[in-house]
Design a protein around this motif. Structure first.
Motif, PDB file in Angstrom:
ATOM      1  N   TYR A  85       0.820  -1.215   0.000  1.00 16.35           N
ATOM      2  CA  TYR A  85       0.000   0.000   0.000  1.00 16.35           C
ATOM      3  C   TYR A  85       0.850   1.258   0.000  1.00 16.35           C
ATOM      4  O   TYR A  85       0.479   2.263  -0.618  1.00 16.35           O
ATOM      5  CB  TYR A  85      -0.946  -0.011   1.206  1.00 16.35           C
ATOM      6  CG  TYR A  85      -2.118  -0.953   1.033  1.00 16.35           C
ATOM      7  CD1 TYR A  85      -3.299  -0.510   0.443  1.00 16.35           C
ATOM      8  CD2 TYR A  85      -2.042  -2.271   1.438  1.00 16.35           C
ATOM      9  CE1 TYR A  85      -4.378  -1.365   0.262  1.00 16.35           C
ATOM     10  CE2 TYR A  85      -3.115  -3.140   1.269  1.00 16.35           C
ATOM     11  CZ  TYR A  85      -4.280  -2.685   0.678  1.00 16.35           C
ATOM     12  OH  TYR A  85      -5.332  -3.530   0.492  1.00 16.35           O
ATOM     13  N   ASP A 116      -4.818   9.735   6.068  1.00 16.82           N
ATOM     14  CA  ASP A 116      -3.892   8.922   6.856  1.00 16.82           C
ATOM     15  C   ASP A 116      -4.282   7.453   6.857  1.00 16.82           C
ATOM     16  O   ASP A 116      -3.898   6.703   7.752  1.00 16.82           O
ATOM     17  CB  ASP A 116      -3.827   9.435   8.303  1.00 16.82           C
ATOM     18  CG  ASP A 116      -5.207   9.521   8.948  1.00 16.82           C
ATOM     19  OD1 ASP A 116      -6.195   9.230   8.249  1.00 16.82           O
ATOM     20  OD2 ASP A 116      -5.277   9.887  10.135  1.00 16.82           O
ATOM     21  N   SER A 117      -5.073   7.022   5.879  1.00 16.98           N
ATOM     22  CA  SER A 117      -5.495   5.623   5.837  1.00 16.98           C
ATOM     23  C   SER A 117      -5.883   5.259   4.409  1.00 16.98           C
ATOM     24  O   SER A 117      -5.782   6.075   3.486  1.00 16.98           O
ATOM     25  CB  SER A 117      -6.677   5.390   6.795  1.00 16.98           C
ATOM     26  OG  SER A 117      -7.793   6.178   6.391  1.00 16.98           O
ATOM     27  N   GLN A 119      -8.944   3.056   2.005  1.00 19.49           N
ATOM     28  CA  GLN A 119     -10.302   2.534   1.997  1.00 19.49           C
ATOM     29  C   GLN A 119     -10.475   1.694   0.737  1.00 19.49           C
ATOM     30  O   GLN A 119     -10.460   2.206  -0.378  1.00 19.49           O
ATOM     31  CB  GLN A 119     -11.315   3.685   2.020  1.00 19.49           C
ATOM     32  CG  GLN A 119     -12.762   3.240   2.142  1.00 19.49           C
ATOM     33  CD  GLN A 119     -13.709   4.425   2.146  1.00 19.49           C
ATOM     34  OE1 GLN A 119     -13.856   5.105   1.127  1.00 19.49           O
ATOM     35  NE2 GLN A 119     -14.332   4.687   3.285  1.00 19.49           N
TER      36      GLN A 119
END
Length: 764
Positions: A85, A116-117, A119
């Motif tokens: 990722y 910050d992530s 999905q």
């Protein structure tokens, strides 16, 4: 076949996976041509510069490649793995995207990049137990529809684009220009014009209605007078006009940058200049923004803050880029030159970072000029440099003469100086005047050196591909340069034996006659053989004289005379010693601590043994092939009964045509043959190349693979025997390899490429 096992097999074979990706790209290109999608081009294996370094995008869907507008990116994870990722997000950011897609084991998913992530959402699932190409085509259509929607609803606004988008846009333009014209002068001028274009954008100096015609001339005209610190951007006397295609691409770049830069935060052009400099940096050492392909040198130490004590030397286009970066970043300007050999002396209080790449010999006029200027840099020393000394050594010695006490010299230089006799004056100056702090070989032809003016009792870091060790400089400078080169290629275990004095250069041994049995025993150990392969040497080259003196270069790592005497005593008492006991006797250690270096290197040049004529060598190789060539496939079928074998008719001229979804299609003049087993197809291709009309093979696919594996193993062994024999008698590895390949082609053997890689059998 179940869907999961089908896909597992697909991912286990790299060649099959590549074919699968090619098919997906072909289907996607067909759908794009229909005109119902916003994409206009599919690009495979796109290299990008990202925040994590240089990475590769497997498949990019372009809306407009010339304007660097990407609509989506697709990753294909390897079997048993998932998408990285961090790398995928870095590649997406470099393309100006807010999401990426991945074709997983049995599904396709799209991952959106949040602050910050991540999905992720699965958009297609492979549900059939026995999938067909139509199922995968359906998955591709679903993916393209999703990317089409994301390109509209999730577009990244210009103000939030990463600067790496601008960097890759500029590099893409330069790559396209270089692809159209391989003239080095025009390529260098393109970088200079790009630098002027960035300055013009910063100053908003170009009119909005500027046309592509004579773009470079318009840039020079509208810049007007340049400040003193940007003198390197001014027009050159010998500068010629760029071709029209170059002007058109530069105009497209200018138009795209005008769209993006106004919406970005201030300072983006200065940051872009810094990224361009980092891109042209060698081995992450700031060298003033130099292209590794160019032959340049630079004096520019970041720690020197006083402009008067700093100086850069390099080509005009890179000096201009560094000057623009300092100008926009409010950094002090420093002196810039395009000529190293100038009567004007270099700053005496500057540490130096240099790259020296000119390996040609200077002309007689240049040598006379260099000699005159060397008297300025080394006024109290006469340096004997012959006509054979390459230019970079003259440059290195000249630069070292300007280094003050305590100054450091960081250099990227040709690696062959460790083996060349021409570099002896350079090495003598280092040993007498400097301390070697660090020496490494990051590439086959390049060497990184860090020196400090003055001799101090410190340790030198030697960093090779297999180990990184420290050794006292006062001890290291007593060794030969070839021994140092050898240390850089040894694994850590062998290096430590050399450092501890248990392995010494073979040329330092004197009395060898009474130790002949011990030397022959050591030469036959796997430890010695693997070390020789690693160093591209042949240790077992025994001639009529001393065993040790016949070793190549006299610097081969050898046990000390005391250790050899100990082994000699053991051998005289007991003629046969188990192999696992030889190394502990020599080095006084446990056998499991003395593992031979593991490497798969070819054999190097031979020694001073008596050379054979080409005719004698060809006869020797012919006899060796006749005695050791495998009888394919009969010698591998002895353990099979007749009902376990099948006979296959081999048409003449059989060749590989295509592999897709596990099926291999072979073709000949008589028609096509569809084979499901890769091992069986390989055996058929080999049999056809050998002129066999029919072929007996095991019915079981696993047994067929074992037969082909053992056959290739025997071919590798035969090739190794031929190369060792030829190298020992000829002495030159390349010449020996040519003779071996010639002998191989005249024998009843499969193609030479079969020995190197079975994948060559299945290449179009």
């Amino acid at each position: 076949m179940a869907a999961l096992s089908f896909l597992s097999r697909m991912h286990e074979q790299k060649l099959f996976l590549d074919r699968f990706i090619d098919q997906i790209a072909s289907w996607a290109a067909t759908l794009v041509e229909q005109g119902t999608l916003p994409f206009r081009r599919i690009e495979r294996e796109r290299d990008l510069v990202t925040r994590l370094g240089r990475l590769r995008a497997p498949m990019v869907f372009w809306i407009n490649r010339d304007s660097y507008m990407a609509g989506g990116i697709l990753f294909f994870p390897r079997p048993g793995t998932s998408v990285d990722y961090d790398q995928a997000s870095a590649v997406s950011e470099a393309l100006g995207l807010s999401s990426f897609a991945s074709w997983e084991h049995d599904c396709i998913q799209v991952t959106r990049l949040l602050d910050d992530s991540f999905q992720s959402k699965r958009i297609w699932q492979l549900e059939k137990k026995d999938p067909t190409p139509a199922d995968f085509n359906t998955g591709l259509r679903t993916l393209l529809d999703s990317l089409k929607m994301n390109a509209v609803t999730q577009a990244v606004p210009p103000g939030k684009l990463s600067t790496s988008v601008l960097l890759n846009l500029c590099l893409q333009t330069l790559d396209d220009l270089n692809a159209e014209c391989d003239d080095a002068e025009t390529a260098a001028q393109s970088i200079l014009v790009l630098t002027r274009l960035l300055l013009a954008l910063q100053a908003d100096a170009l009119p909005a209605g500027l046309q592509p015609e004579r773009m470079d001339r318009a840039i020079r005209f509208h810049l007007g007078n340049l400040p003193a610190d940007l003198e390197s951007l001014k027009p050159l006397a010998e500068e010629h006009e760029l071709p029209q295609l170059h002007n058109t691409k530069l105009h497209n770049l200018w138009h795209r940058l005008r769209q993006l830069l106004p919406a970005m935060p201030p300072g983006r052009i200065a940051e872009l200049c810094r990224l361009l400099l980092d891109h042209f940096t060698i081995n992450k050492i700031r060298l003033g923004g130099m292209n590794p392909a160019q032959e340049l040198l630079t004096v520019n130490h970041p720690g020197c803050t006083e402009p008067a004590l700093r100086c850069e030397i390099g080509q005009t286009e890179f000096l201009a880029l560094t000057a623009l970066h300092r100008h926009l970043a409010d950094l002090p300007a420093i002196e810039q030159r395009t000529e190293l050999w100038s009567p004007k002396p270099l700053p005496a209080h500057s540490s130096q970072l240099v790259r020296l790449a000119e390996t040609k010999q200077p002309s007689a006029a240049d040598r006379q000029r260099f000699t005159t200027l060397l008297r300025q840099s080394w006024p109290h020393r006469r340096i004997p440099l012959t006509a054979a000394v390459p230019t970079w050594i003259w440059e290195a010695i000249h630069l070292l003469g300007h280094l003050p006490d305590g100054g450091e010299w960081h250099a990227d230089i040709p690696a062959k100086w460790l083996l060349s006799d021409d570099s002896q004056p350079f090495w003598e100056i280092i040993c007498e005047e400097f301390t070697l702090l660090h020496l490494s070989l990051p590439a086959a032809e390049r060497c990184l050196v860090q020196l400090k003016r003055g001799t101090v009792a410190t340790a030198t870091t030697l960093e090779g591909e297999l180990c990184k060790e420290r050794i006292p400089w006062l001890d290291l400078r007593k060794q030969s340069r070839r021994w140092i080169w050898l240390l850089l290629h040894l694994p850590a275990e062998t290096f430590r034996l050399c450092r501890n004095g248990k392995l010494i250069p073979a040329g330092t041994l004197t009395r060898t006659e009474h130790l002949q049995l011990a030397i022959e025993t050591y030469l036959g150990t796997s430890f010695c053989l693997e070390t020789a392969r690693l160093l591209k040497m042949e240790p077992v080259t025994i001639g009529h004289g001393s065993l040790v003196s016949d070793l190549i270069g006299h610097d081969f790592p050898f046990p000390t005379e005391a250790a050899l005497q100990k082994l000699q005593d053991h051998l005289e008492q007991k003629r046969e010693i188990p192999r696992d006991e030889i190394l502990p006797i020599l080095f006084s250690g446990r056998a499991d601590q003395l593992k031979p270096p593991q490497a798969n290197y070819g054999w190097g040049e031979g020694s001073g043994t008596k050379r054979a004529s080409n005719r004698e060598l060809n006869e020797s190789l012919k006899q060796l092939i006749a005695e050791n060539a495998p009888d394919f496939p009969e010698q591998y079928l002895y353990r099979f009964s007749s009902d376990q074998l099948k006979t296959i008719q081999i048409p003449p001229g059989l060749r590989f045509q295509e592999m897709f979804f596990g099926q291999i299609l072979l073709e000949s003049e008589e028609g096509t043959v569809d084979v499901s087993s890769q091992a069986e197809a390989a055996c058929m291709l080999v049999a056809s190349a050998m002129g066999l009309g029919n072929l007996r093979l095991p019915c079981s696919g696993g047994d067929c693979e074992e037969v082909y594996r053992r056959f290739r193993q025997d071919l590798h062994q035969l090739r190794h025997q031929l190369e060792v024999t030829a190298t020992r008698q000829v002495g030159d590895k390349r010449k020996a390899l040519r003779i071996v390949k010639s002998s191989w082609s005249r024998a009843a053997l499969p193609p030479w490429e079969t020995v190197l890689s079975e994948e060559t059998l299945f290449s179009g």
